[in-house]
Design a protein around this motif. Structure first.
Motif, PDB file in Angstrom:
ATOM      1  N   GLN A 221     -87.675  -6.048  26.847  1.00 24.34           N
ATOM      2  CA  GLN A 221     -88.714  -5.126  26.396  1.00 24.34           C
ATOM      3  C   GLN A 221     -88.546  -3.718  26.962  1.00 24.34           C
ATOM      4  OE1 GLN A 221     -92.602  -6.815  26.929  1.00 24.34           O
ATOM      5  NE2 GLN A 221     -92.196  -8.541  25.572  1.00 24.34           N
ATOM      6  N   GLY A 222     -87.484  -3.500  27.715  1.00 21.40           N
ATOM      7  CA  GLY A 222     -87.133  -2.150  28.107  1.00 21.40           C
ATOM      8  C   GLY A 222     -87.904  -1.544  29.253  1.00 21.40           C
ATOM      9  N   MET A 223     -88.538  -2.370  30.096  1.00 15.71           N
ATOM     10  CA  MET A 223     -89.270  -1.810  31.222  1.00 15.71           C
ATOM     11  C   MET A 223     -88.341  -1.108  32.224  1.00 15.71           C
ATOM     12  SD  MET A 223     -92.474  -2.094  30.878  1.00 15.71           S
ATOM     13  CE  MET A 223     -93.725  -2.978  29.939  1.00 15.71           C
ATOM     14  N   TRP A 224     -87.052  -1.396  32.163  1.00 14.63           N
ATOM     15  CA  TRP A 224     -86.110  -0.734  33.065  1.00 14.63           C
ATOM     16  C   TRP A 224     -86.080   0.772  32.830  1.00 14.63           C
ATOM     17  CZ3 TRP A 224     -82.109   1.950  30.806  1.00 14.63           C
ATOM     18  CH2 TRP A 224     -81.827   1.633  29.465  1.00 14.63           C
ATOM     19  N   ARG A 225     -86.465   1.195  31.625  1.00 17.26           N
ATOM     20  CA  ARG A 225     -86.499   2.625  31.339  1.00 17.26           C
ATOM     21  C   ARG A 225     -87.606   3.343  32.111  1.00 17.26           C
ATOM     22  NH1 ARG A 225     -85.895   0.498  25.986  1.00 17.26           N
ATOM     23  NH2 ARG A 225     -83.816   0.862  25.128  1.00 17.26           N
ATOM     24  N   GLU A 226     -88.582   2.583  32.620  1.00 17.63           N
ATOM     25  CA  GLU A 226     -89.688   3.175  33.378  1.00 17.63           C
ATOM     26  C   GLU A 226     -89.356   3.317  34.858  1.00 17.63           C
ATOM     27  OE1 GLU A 226     -92.366   4.336  32.068  1.00 17.63           O
ATOM     28  OE2 GLU A 226     -92.377   3.499  30.043  1.00 17.63           O
ATOM     29  N   GLY A 227     -88.146   2.937  35.255  1.00 15.21           N
ATOM     30  CA  GLY A 227     -87.747   3.095  36.643  1.00 15.21           C
ATOM     31  C   GLY A 227     -88.476   2.133  37.573  1.00 15.21           C
ATOM     32  N   THR A 228     -88.801   2.633  38.772  1.00 13.79           N
ATOM     33  CA  THR A 228     -89.442   1.788  39.784  1.00 13.79           C
ATOM     34  C   THR A 228     -90.773   1.237  39.295  1.00 13.79           C
ATOM     35  OG1 THR A 228     -88.405   3.088  41.535  1.00 13.79           O
ATOM     36  CG2 THR A 228     -90.266   1.707  42.158  1.00 13.79           C
ATOM     37  N   ARG A 229     -91.538   2.063  38.593  1.00 11.66           N
ATOM     38  CA  ARG A 229     -92.840   1.611  38.082  1.00 11.66           C
ATOM     39  C   ARG A 229     -92.671   0.431  37.129  1.00 11.66           C
ATOM     40  NH1 ARG A 229     -96.618   3.826  34.029  1.00 11.66           N
ATOM     41  NH2 ARG A 229     -94.790   4.913  33.242  1.00 11.66           N
ATOM     42  N   GLY A 230     -91.650   0.478  36.276  1.00  7.43           N
ATOM     43  CA  GLY A 230     -91.385  -0.626  35.372  1.00  7.43           C
ATOM     44  C   GLY A 230     -90.935  -1.875  36.104  1.00  7.43           C
ATOM     45  N   PHE A 231     -90.140  -1.697  37.170  1.00  9.07           N
ATOM     46  CA  PHE A 231     -89.697  -2.844  37.962  1.00  9.07           C
ATOM     47  C   PHE A 231     -90.886  -3.528  38.626  1.00  9.07           C
ATOM     48  CE2 PHE A 231     -88.412  -4.818  41.922  1.00  9.07           C
ATOM     49  CZ  PHE A 231     -87.378  -5.644  41.512  1.00  9.07           C
ATOM     50  N   VAL A 232     -91.790  -2.732  39.203  1.00 13.03           N
ATOM     51  CA  VAL A 232     -92.983  -3.297  39.848  1.00 13.03           C
ATOM     52  C   VAL A 232     -93.821  -4.050  38.827  1.00 13.03           C
ATOM     53  CG1 VAL A 232     -95.159  -2.720  40.999  1.00 13.03           C
ATOM     54  CG2 VAL A 232     -93.039  -1.598  41.701  1.00 13.03           C
ATOM     55  N   PHE A 233     -93.985  -3.473  37.660  1.00 14.33           N
ATOM     56  CA  PHE A 233     -94.760  -4.121  36.598  1.00 14.33           C
ATOM     57  C   PHE A 233     -94.175  -5.489  36.258  1.00 14.33           C
ATOM     58  CE2 PHE A 233     -95.505  -5.122  32.156  1.00 14.33           C
ATOM     59  CZ  PHE A 233     -96.847  -4.848  31.975  1.00 14.33           C
ATOM     60  N   ALA A 234     -92.873  -5.544  36.015  1.00 12.36           N
ATOM     61  CA  ALA A 234     -92.222  -6.795  35.635  1.00 12.36           C
ATOM     62  C   ALA A 234     -92.247  -7.807  36.777  1.00 12.36           C
ATOM     63  CB  ALA A 234     -90.782  -6.525  35.197  1.00 12.36           C
ATOM     64  N   ALA A 235     -92.025  -7.341  38.004  1.00 11.56           N
ATOM     65  CA  ALA A 235     -91.984  -8.248  39.154  1.00 11.56           C
ATOM     66  C   ALA A 235     -93.345  -8.869  39.428  1.00 11.56           C
ATOM     67  CB  ALA A 235     -91.482  -7.501  40.390  1.00 11.56           C
ATOM     68  N   VAL A 236     -94.404  -8.077  39.347  1.00 11.55           N
ATOM     69  CA  VAL A 236     -95.744  -8.607  39.608  1.00 11.55           C
ATOM     70  C   VAL A 236     -96.140  -9.612  38.536  1.00 11.55           C
ATOM     71  CG1 VAL A 236     -98.197  -8.028  39.785  1.00 11.55           C
ATOM     72  CG2 VAL A 236     -96.488  -6.607  40.935  1.00 11.55           C
ATOM     73  N   HIS A 237     -95.799  -9.335  37.291  1.00  9.43           N
ATOM     74  CA  HIS A 237     -96.118 -10.297  36.235  1.00  9.43           C
ATOM     75  C   HIS A 237     -95.314 -11.581  36.395  1.00  9.43           C
ATOM     76  CE1 HIS A 237     -98.368  -7.116  34.266  1.00  9.43           C
ATOM     77  NE2 HIS A 237     -98.765  -7.989  33.369  1.00  9.43           N
ATOM     78  N   ALA A 238     -94.068 -11.470  36.844  1.00  8.64           N
ATOM     79  CA  ALA A 238     -93.281 -12.675  37.109  1.00  8.64           C
ATOM     80  C   ALA A 238     -93.874 -13.470  38.267  1.00  8.64           C
ATOM     81  CB  ALA A 238     -91.832 -12.289  37.418  1.00  8.64           C
ATOM     82  N   TRP A 239     -94.354 -12.756  39.288  1.00  4.18           N
ATOM     83  CA  TRP A 239     -95.005 -13.435  40.413  1.00  4.18           C
ATOM     84  C   TRP A 239     -96.270 -14.160  39.951  1.00  4.18           C
ATOM     85  CZ3 TRP A 239     -99.928 -12.877  42.392  1.00  4.18           C
ATOM     86  CH2 TRP A 239    -100.186 -13.559  43.583  1.00  4.18           C
ATOM     87  N   GLY A 240     -97.050 -13.526  39.100  1.00  5.30           N
ATOM     88  CA  GLY A 240     -98.248 -14.176  38.575  1.00  5.30           C
ATOM     89  C   GLY A 240     -97.916 -15.431  37.793  1.00  5.30           C
ATOM     90  N   CYS A 241     -96.806 -15.385  37.037  1.00  3.63           N
ATOM     91  CA  CYS A 241     -96.355 -16.558  36.302  1.00  3.63           C
ATOM     92  C   CYS A 241     -95.973 -17.680  37.262  1.00  3.63           C
ATOM     93  CB  CYS A 241     -95.177 -16.173  35.410  1.00  3.63           C
ATOM     94  SG  CYS A 241     -94.523 -17.524  34.413  1.00  3.63           S
ATOM     95  N   PHE A 242     -95.216 -17.329  38.330  1.00  2.00           N
ATOM     96  CA  PHE A 242     -94.840 -18.336  39.324  1.00  2.00           C
ATOM     97  C   PHE A 242     -96.079 -18.925  40.002  1.00  2.00           C
ATOM     98  CE2 PHE A 242     -94.184 -19.304  43.825  1.00  2.00           C
ATOM     99  CZ  PHE A 242     -93.312 -20.376  43.710  1.00  2.00           C
ATOM    100  N   ALA A 243     -97.033 -18.075  40.374  1.00  4.05           N
ATOM    101  CA  ALA A 243     -98.240 -18.552  41.048  1.00  4.05           C
ATOM    102  C   ALA A 243     -99.007 -19.547  40.177  1.00  4.05           C
ATOM    103  CB  ALA A 243     -99.134 -17.365  41.408  1.00  4.05           C
TER     104      ALA A 243
END
Length: 291
Positions: A221-243
């Motif tokens: 979905q191209g969140m890598w284009r948002e830089g660090t902010r996009g990485f944080v967004f994707a990582a937190v959502h992945a963490w929520g999925c794991f939780a």
């Protein structure tokens, strides 16, 4: 009262579910003062949300302990207008959307309408990924209802669905800590919904689903284009999925561990029940022999 003496622009009931939204609700309410009616369905706020909503002229109903979908449905049931607009306390109706709604409800061409959200995250709008193409049906008739699961409630619509111009402005989280807290809460709610369906969690799901969540958001979905902010967004959502899946696994593990003890206890009670009649049957005979 901000609504006193105001002429309603459109025959619309605005439905807003709330829980401790005193800081974000004023901007939301200010953006819908053109509506004929506003109903706030509150889930037990303790921060002044209820008093604030009433001060803005909204009708407030109490929905303590209910899901967001149930809060919305309770408010919809009280609507007296031919149209309902659902928004959240962290959303605002833009002037362009307000004007589009005014036209749609007076000269409708569909039974319901989808609206595009402009999502802001950590200080800036997201124009990429699924959040950049975020459409939801929010304007509809009062006969429609929402599903009432704890997470990702859906509107059940029968009939045609149109599209409105204008955006619904959405400030997704107050800050990163708020996002983390919300992810944890939604993980617990999602676990409850999953456990109701009685589906067992495997190691493959526990490990694979969070990874897939991150890859989908960050890469596809191209969140890598948002830089660090996009990485944080994707990582937190992945963490929520794991939780979520870790909570499901843990509850299922504890249920399985409790089953042998429950079975043993049931066996002991069964033996006791079969032993008692034998003792009762012997004692009368013994007493008869003594007499």
């Amino acid at each position: 009262m901000p609504r006193a003496g105001r002429h309603a622009l459109a025959p619309v009931t605005v439905v807003i579910p709330t829980l401790n939204e005193v800081d974000r609700l004023p901007a939301c309410l200010a953006s819908v003062q053109w509506a004929e009616s506003i109903i706030v369905a509150d889930a037990g706020s303790t921060d002044g949300t209820v008093a604030l909503a009433r001060a803005w002229g909204a009708q407030v109903i109490q929905c303590v302990g209910q899901s967001i979908g149930a809060q919305k449905n309770a408010a919809i049931a009280l609507a007296t207008t031919p149209w309902v607009l659902s928004i959240d306390a962290d959303e605002r109706v833009s002037p362009a959307l307000r004007d589009a709604i005014a036209v749609a409800v007076r000269r409708p061409t569909a039974d319901a309408y989808r609206i595009q959200l402009r999502n802001r995250y950590l200080g800036a709008p997201y124009e990429r990924g699924s959040w950049g193409r975020d459409w939801h049906v929010r304007l509809y008739g009062p006969s429609c209802r929402w599903t009432e699961q704890r997470v990702h409630e859906r509107l059940l619509v029968s009939g045609s669905v149109g599209t409105l111009d204008g955006r619904l402005e959405h400030e997704s989280y107050r800050d990163l800590l708020h996002q983390l807290e919300k992810c944890h809460r939604y993980a617990a709610w999602g676990a409850d919904d999953h456990l109701t369906a009685q589906r067992r969690i495997s190691l493959r799901q526990l490990a694979g689903r969070p990874v897939w969540k991150f890859v989908k958001l960050w890469v596809l979905q191209g969140m890598w284009r948002e830089g660090t902010r996009g990485f944080v967004f994707a990582a937190v959502h992945a963490w929520g999925c794991f939780a979520k899946y870790a909570l499901i696994w843990d509850r299922q593990r504890r249920e399985l561990a409790a089953e042998p003890a429950a079975s043993a206890d049931s066996a002991v009670r069964a033996v006791a029940r079969t032993a008692v009649p034998e003792r009762i049957a012997v004692e009368p005979a013994f007493e008869s022999a003594r007499s």
